[in-house]
Design an enzyme around this catalytic site. Structure first.
Site, mmCIF file in Angstrom:
data_model
loop_
_atom_site.group_PDB
_atom_site.id
_atom_site.type_symbol
_atom_site.label_atom_id
_atom_site.label_comp_id
_atom_site.label_asym_id
_atom_site.label_seq_id
_atom_site.Cartn_x
_atom_site.Cartn_y
_atom_site.Cartn_z
ATOM 1 N N HIS A 39 0.845 -1.180 0.000
ATOM 2 C CA HIS A 39 0.000 0.000 0.000
ATOM 3 C C HIS A 39 0.886 1.238 0.000
ATOM 4 O O HIS A 39 1.709 1.389 0.897
ATOM 5 C CB HIS A 39 -0.894 -0.020 1.244
ATOM 6 C CG HIS A 39 -2.059 0.893 1.136
ATOM 7 N ND1 HIS A 39 -1.926 2.248 1.166
ATOM 8 C CD2 HIS A 39 -3.377 0.650 0.975
ATOM 9 C CE1 HIS A 39 -3.123 2.804 1.031
ATOM 10 N NE2 HIS A 39 -4.018 1.855 0.911
ATOM 11 N N TYR A 95 6.278 8.956 7.060
ATOM 12 C CA TYR A 95 5.023 8.198 7.082
ATOM 13 C C TYR A 95 5.271 6.690 7.092
ATOM 14 O O TYR A 95 4.595 5.950 7.793
ATOM 15 C CB TYR A 95 4.211 8.600 5.848
ATOM 16 C CG TYR A 95 2.761 8.206 5.872
ATOM 17 C CD1 TYR A 95 1.920 8.581 6.912
ATOM 18 C CD2 TYR A 95 2.207 7.467 4.826
ATOM 19 C CE1 TYR A 95 0.581 8.237 6.923
ATOM 20 C CE2 TYR A 95 0.864 7.120 4.823
ATOM 21 C CZ TYR A 95 0.061 7.505 5.877
ATOM 22 O OH TYR A 95 -1.253 7.160 5.882
ATOM 23 N N TYR A 135 -7.791 10.765 4.178
ATOM 24 C CA TYR A 135 -7.826 11.687 5.325
ATOM 25 C C TYR A 135 -8.692 12.868 4.928
ATOM 26 O O TYR A 135 -8.327 13.619 4.016
ATOM 27 C CB TYR A 135 -6.420 12.210 5.657
ATOM 28 C CG TYR A 135 -5.442 11.177 6.142
ATOM 29 C CD1 TYR A 135 -5.627 10.516 7.351
ATOM 30 C CD2 TYR A 135 -4.281 10.890 5.409
ATOM 31 C CE1 TYR A 135 -4.702 9.580 7.811
ATOM 32 C CE2 TYR A 135 -3.355 9.957 5.861
ATOM 33 C CZ TYR A 135 -3.567 9.309 7.057
ATOM 34 O OH TYR A 135 -2.658 8.393 7.509
ATOM 35 N N LYS A 170 1.863 4.260 14.008
ATOM 36 C CA LYS A 170 3.230 3.934 14.427
ATOM 37 C C LYS A 170 3.304 2.892 15.551
ATOM 38 O O LYS A 170 4.355 2.288 15.768
ATOM 39 C CB LYS A 170 3.952 5.194 14.932
ATOM 40 C CG LYS A 170 4.127 6.284 13.904
ATOM 41 C CD LYS A 170 5.159 5.902 12.874
ATOM 42 C CE LYS A 170 5.398 6.995 11.866
ATOM 43 N NZ LYS A 170 5.640 6.500 10.521
ATOM 44 N N PRO A 202 -2.973 7.044 17.294
ATOM 45 C CA PRO A 202 -2.947 6.231 16.067
ATOM 46 C C PRO A 202 -2.951 7.057 14.775
ATOM 47 O O PRO A 202 -3.047 6.507 13.695
ATOM 48 C CB PRO A 202 -4.222 5.376 16.177
ATOM 49 C CG PRO A 202 -5.092 6.043 17.159
ATOM 50 C CD PRO A 202 -4.253 6.936 18.011
HETATM 51 P P1 RFL Z 1 -0.734 -4.793 22.995
HETATM 52 O O1 RFL Z 1 -1.001 -5.175 21.586
HETATM 53 O O2 RFL Z 1 -1.726 -3.955 23.699
HETATM 54 O O3 RFL Z 1 -0.459 -6.119 23.818
HETATM 55 C C1 RFL Z 1 -0.329 -6.083 25.213
HETATM 56 C C2 RFL Z 1 -0.803 -7.417 25.739
HETATM 57 O O4 RFL Z 1 -0.653 -7.442 27.151
HETATM 58 C C3 RFL Z 1 -1.790 -8.058 27.731
HETATM 59 N N1 RFL Z 1 -1.872 -7.589 29.115
HETATM 60 C C4 RFL Z 1 -1.495 -8.332 30.164
HETATM 61 N N2 RFL Z 1 -1.037 -9.587 30.250
HETATM 62 C C5 RFL Z 1 -0.709 -10.072 31.467
HETATM 63 N N3 RFL Z 1 -0.849 -9.337 32.605
HETATM 64 C C6 RFL Z 1 -1.316 -8.064 32.573
HETATM 65 N N4 RFL Z 1 -1.422 -7.353 33.695
HETATM 66 C C7 RFL Z 1 -1.668 -7.519 31.309
HETATM 67 N N5 RFL Z 1 -2.138 -6.312 30.901
HETATM 68 C C8 RFL Z 1 -2.254 -6.379 29.575
HETATM 69 C C9 RFL Z 1 -2.938 -7.642 26.840
HETATM 70 O O5 RFL Z 1 -4.033 -8.550 26.933
HETATM 71 C C10 RFL Z 1 -2.278 -7.673 25.462
HETATM 72 O O6 RFL Z 1 -2.434 -8.919 24.827
HETATM 73 O O7 RFL Z 1 0.668 -4.005 23.130
HETATM 74 P P2 RFL Z 1 2.019 -4.103 22.237
HETATM 75 O O8 RFL Z 1 2.468 -5.517 22.045
HETATM 76 O O9 RFL Z 1 2.909 -3.129 22.854
HETATM 77 O O10 RFL Z 1 1.566 -3.592 20.773
HETATM 78 C C11 RFL Z 1 1.161 -2.272 20.567
HETATM 79 C C12 RFL Z 1 0.079 -2.222 19.476
HETATM 80 O O11 RFL Z 1 -0.941 -3.148 19.785
HETATM 81 C C13 RFL Z 1 -0.506 -0.814 19.338
HETATM 82 O O12 RFL Z 1 0.506 0.158 19.421
HETATM 83 C C14 RFL Z 1 -1.223 -0.636 17.981
HETATM 84 O O13 RFL Z 1 -2.350 -1.460 17.893
HETATM 85 C C15 RFL Z 1 -1.614 0.820 17.776
HETATM 86 N N6 RFL Z 1 -2.407 1.004 16.548
HETATM 87 C C16 RFL Z 1 -1.795 1.021 15.319
HETATM 88 N N7 RFL Z 1 -0.440 0.845 15.221
HETATM 89 C C17 RFL Z 1 0.164 0.802 14.011
HETATM 90 O O14 RFL Z 1 1.400 0.659 13.955
HETATM 91 N N8 RFL Z 1 -0.560 0.901 12.838
HETATM 92 C C18 RFL Z 1 -1.927 1.071 12.841
HETATM 93 O O15 RFL Z 1 -2.533 1.142 11.760
HETATM 94 C C19 RFL Z 1 -2.589 1.153 14.119
HETATM 95 N N9 RFL Z 1 -3.929 1.285 14.202
HETATM 96 C C20 RFL Z 1 -3.809 1.119 16.633
HETATM 97 C C21 RFL Z 1 -4.556 1.263 15.426
HETATM 98 C C22 RFL Z 1 -4.474 1.107 17.867
HETATM 99 C C23 RFL Z 1 -5.852 1.237 17.923
HETATM 100 N N10 RFL Z 1 -6.458 1.229 19.194
HETATM 101 C C24 RFL Z 1 -7.394 0.252 19.586
HETATM 102 C C25 RFL Z 1 -5.897 2.067 20.229
HETATM 103 C C26 RFL Z 1 -5.940 1.399 15.479
HETATM 104 C C27 RFL Z 1 -6.598 1.405 16.724
HETATM 105 C C28 RFL Z 1 -8.088 1.573 16.750
#
Ligand code: RFL
Length: 410
Positions: free
Chosen positions: A83, A407, A212, A308, A304
Site C-alpha cells: 500500500h 510516514y 484523510y 506507528k 494512532p
Molecule cells: P498490545 O497489543 O496492547 O499487547 C499487550 C498485551 O498485554 C496483555 N496484558 C497483560 N497480560 C498479562 N498481565 C497483565 N497485567 C496484562 N495487561 C495487559 C494484553 O491482553 C495484550 O495482549 O501491546 P504491544 O504488544 O505493545 O503492541 C502495541 C500495538 O498493539 C498498538 O501500538 C497498535 O495497535 C496501535 N495502533 C496502530 N499501530 C500501528 O502501527 N498501525 C496502525 O494502523 C494502528 N492502528 C492502533 C490502530 C491502535 C488502535 N487502538 C485500539 C488504540 C488502530 C486502533 C483503533
C-alpha cells in the site's frame, strides 16, 4: 521448574518473564526462543480472544524486514498487500500522494494486527515456547535487584510467583509493568484533546488509498484492512459512547465528511466493531528500571494518527531481544545498558511526526489550548496554519519527500 510452597502460591522460574502477548511480547519471545534463552510469556487474555482483536494494519517496511530477518514474516509476505498512497480531502479540493514514489520510495504492507499476532503465537508455540494464557501479571517486585519476581493469577484464581533474571514489560499502557515502576520514573504525557470513533466495517475499501478528510464537523479517515473489511475513523466529542450513533448516522456522517458527493460514494456495510480512541501520547523515561525493561505500548503510547504503535513495538522488541541475548548468552551487557537511549530516539521521532499529523488533520486541536486560547482569533490562527501546511504538502516536492519518509518510517 514448578515447586509448590506450603502456601497456595506456586513458584516457577524463567530467565526472562515476558508480560503480554501482543506484537511486542511475541516478537521478543520468538527471538529469545530462537537464541535458546529460557523465557515464558504471561498473557491475561485467552488465545481465542487475542487472535480476533482487531487494531493496527499498516506495517512499515522496517517492521517487515525485522520480522523477515527472524523468520516471522511468512504470513504477512503471503497475505499482506502493498500500500503506497494516501489522499487528502479538504474544503478546497483534494490531492493524492503516492508516497511509495516519494522519499525513500517505500510502501506499507497492510496486514491486520490480529493475523500477525496469530502467526507469532503459532510460531512461538511450534518452537516449544512457554506461554500462560488467561494469566494476569499483578506486580513486578525487586526490579532493582538481580532476581526480580512477578506475581500472576490465572483464571481459576491460582497465584504463581515467577522468579526471573529479567522482566520484559510488554503488557501495554494499563499493564503491571507500568504499575510497578519506581516512584521516580518519568512519564511524559500529552492529551491531544481529540477523540475518534474507530469503526471496522464489513465493506470493501472505497478508495485505493488511505483517506484523510478534514471537515468543519471533524476529521474522517479511511484505511484498508482486507478486501472485505475496512477501518474508518470519525472524530467525535470527548466522552461520546461508542454506540451513540446509529449505523445510518455513521455512514451519513462519513459520506458528508469524506465528501462522497464530490469524490464518489462509500461502500457501506455492517459495522463490526466500534471503539472510542482518545488521542493521547506518553513516553516513559527511561525504559529500563534495573531488571525491568519496557517495550511497545508499555514504553510509549502514541496516537494512532500516523500508524506507528505496532511498528515501534516490533522495533523495540527486536532491540530488547538481541540485547538480552548478548547479556544472558554472552555476558555482554553493553546493548542492554544502551537499550533505553536507542529506543527513545525512535520513539520521540515517531511522536513528533504523529503529533504533526494530529495537528494537520483536526480543526479544533486541543493540544494548542493554553492560557487565553479558545478565542476566535486563536482558532483562526490555528486553522490558517493548518491550511497552509496542507497547501505546502500539496505543492512542495521537498515537503512531500519529508512526509513520505516519516510516514513509512519508524
Ligand atoms: P498490545 O497489543 O496492547 O499487547 C499487550 C498485551 O498485554 C496483555 N496484558 C497483560 N497480560 C498479562 N498481565 C497483565 N497485567 C496484562 N495487561 C495487559 C494484553 O491482553 C495484550 O495482549 O501491546 P504491544 O504488544 O505493545 O503492541 C502495541 C500495538 O498493539 C498498538 O501500538 C497498535 O495497535 C496501535 N495502533 C496502530 N499501530 C500501528 O502501527 N498501525 C496502525 O494502523 C494502528 N492502528 C492502533 C490502530 C491502535 C488502535 N487502538 C485500539 C488504540 C488502530 C486502533 C483503533
Amino acid at each position: 521448574m514448578t515447586e509448590r510452597q506450603n502456601t497456595s502460591t506456586e513458584r516457577e522460574s524463567a530467565d526472562v518473564v515476558v508480560l503480554g502477548a501482543g506484537p511486542a511480547g511475541l516478537t521478543l519471545g520468538n527471538i529469545l526462543l530462537a537464541h535458546g534463552i529460557d523465557c515464558v510469556v504471561l498473557e491475561r487474555a485467552e488465545r481465542a480472544a487475542l487472535q480476533v482483536r482487531a487494531r493496527a494494519g499498516f506495517l512499515a517496511p522496517h517492521t517487515v524486514r525485522t520480522l523477515e530477518r527472524h523468520g516471522l514474516a511468512d504470513g504477512l509476505l503471503r497475505h499482506g498487500r502493498a500500500h503506497g498512497a494516501c489522499e487528502f480531502r479538504t474544503d478546497t479540493g483534494g490531492f493524492r500522494l503516492d508516497y511509495d514514489r516519494l522519499g525513500r520510495r517505500e510502501h506499507h504492507t497492510v496486514y491486520p494486527q490480529q493475523d500477525l499476532v496469530t502467526d507469532l503465537l503459532a510460531h512461538y508455540l511450534d518452537a516449544g515456547g512457554r506461554i500462560r494464557f488467561g494469566t494476569e501479571a499483578l506486580a513486578v517486585q525487586d526490579a532493582d535487584g538481580r532476581r526480580p519476581t512477578v506475581d500472576a493469577r490465572d483464571a481459576q484464581g491460582r497465584t504463581t510467583r515467577w522468579q526471573a533474571r529479567y522482566v520484559a514489560g510488554c503488557d501495554g499502557r494499563h499493564g503491571a509493568a507500568r504499575r510497578s515502576l519506581p516512584p521516580g520514573a518519568l512519564r511524559h504525557h500529552r492529551d491531544h484533546g481529540i477523540s475518534w470513533l474507530g469503526l471496522l466495517a464489513e465493506a470493501p475499501p472505497s478508495l485505493d488509498t488511505v483517506g484523510y478528510a478534514t471537515h468543519r464537523r471533524g476529521f474522517a479517515g479511511h484505511m484498508a484492512r482486507t478486501p472485505e473489511v475496512t477501518r474508518y475513523y470519525l472524530q467525535c466529542g470527548r466522552g461520546t459512547p461508542a454506540d451513540a450513533w446509529s449505523e445510518e448516522r455513521v455512514w451519513d456522517e462519513l459520506d458528508l465528511r469524506m465528501r462522497s458527493a464530490d469524490h464518489g460514494p462509500l461502500r457501506r456495510g455492517r459495522i463490526l466493531q466500534r471503539t472510542v480512541v482518545d488521542l493521547r501520547s506518553d513516553v516513559v523515561e527511561p525504559l529500563r528500571h534495573g531488571s525491568l525493561l519496557l517495550a511497545g505500548d508499555a514504553a510509549s503510547l502514541i496516537s494512532p494518527s500516523a500508524a506507528k504503535g505496532a511498528n515501534l513495538a516490533v522495533l523495540e522488541a527486536e532491540l530488547l531481544a538481541l540485547a538480552l541475548v548478548d547479556d544472558l548468552a554472552h555476558g555482554d551487557a553493553a546493548a542492554l545498558d544502551d537499550y533505553s537511549r536507542r529506543c527513545l530516539a525512535h520513539i520521540w521521532r515517531a511522536q513528533e511526526f504523529s503529533h504533526w499529523m494530529v495537528r494537520l488533520l483536526h480543526t479544533d486541536c486541543g493540544a494548542d489550548t493554553g492560557p487565553g486560547s479558545g478565542s476566535d482569533a486563536e482558532s483562526f490562527f490555528h486553522e490558517s496554519m493548518r491550511c497552509s501546511r496542507l497547501e505546502s504538502l500539496r505543492t512542495s516536492r521537498a515537503h512531500q519527500d519529508w512526509f513520505a519518509e516519516n510516514y513509512v518510517g519508524v
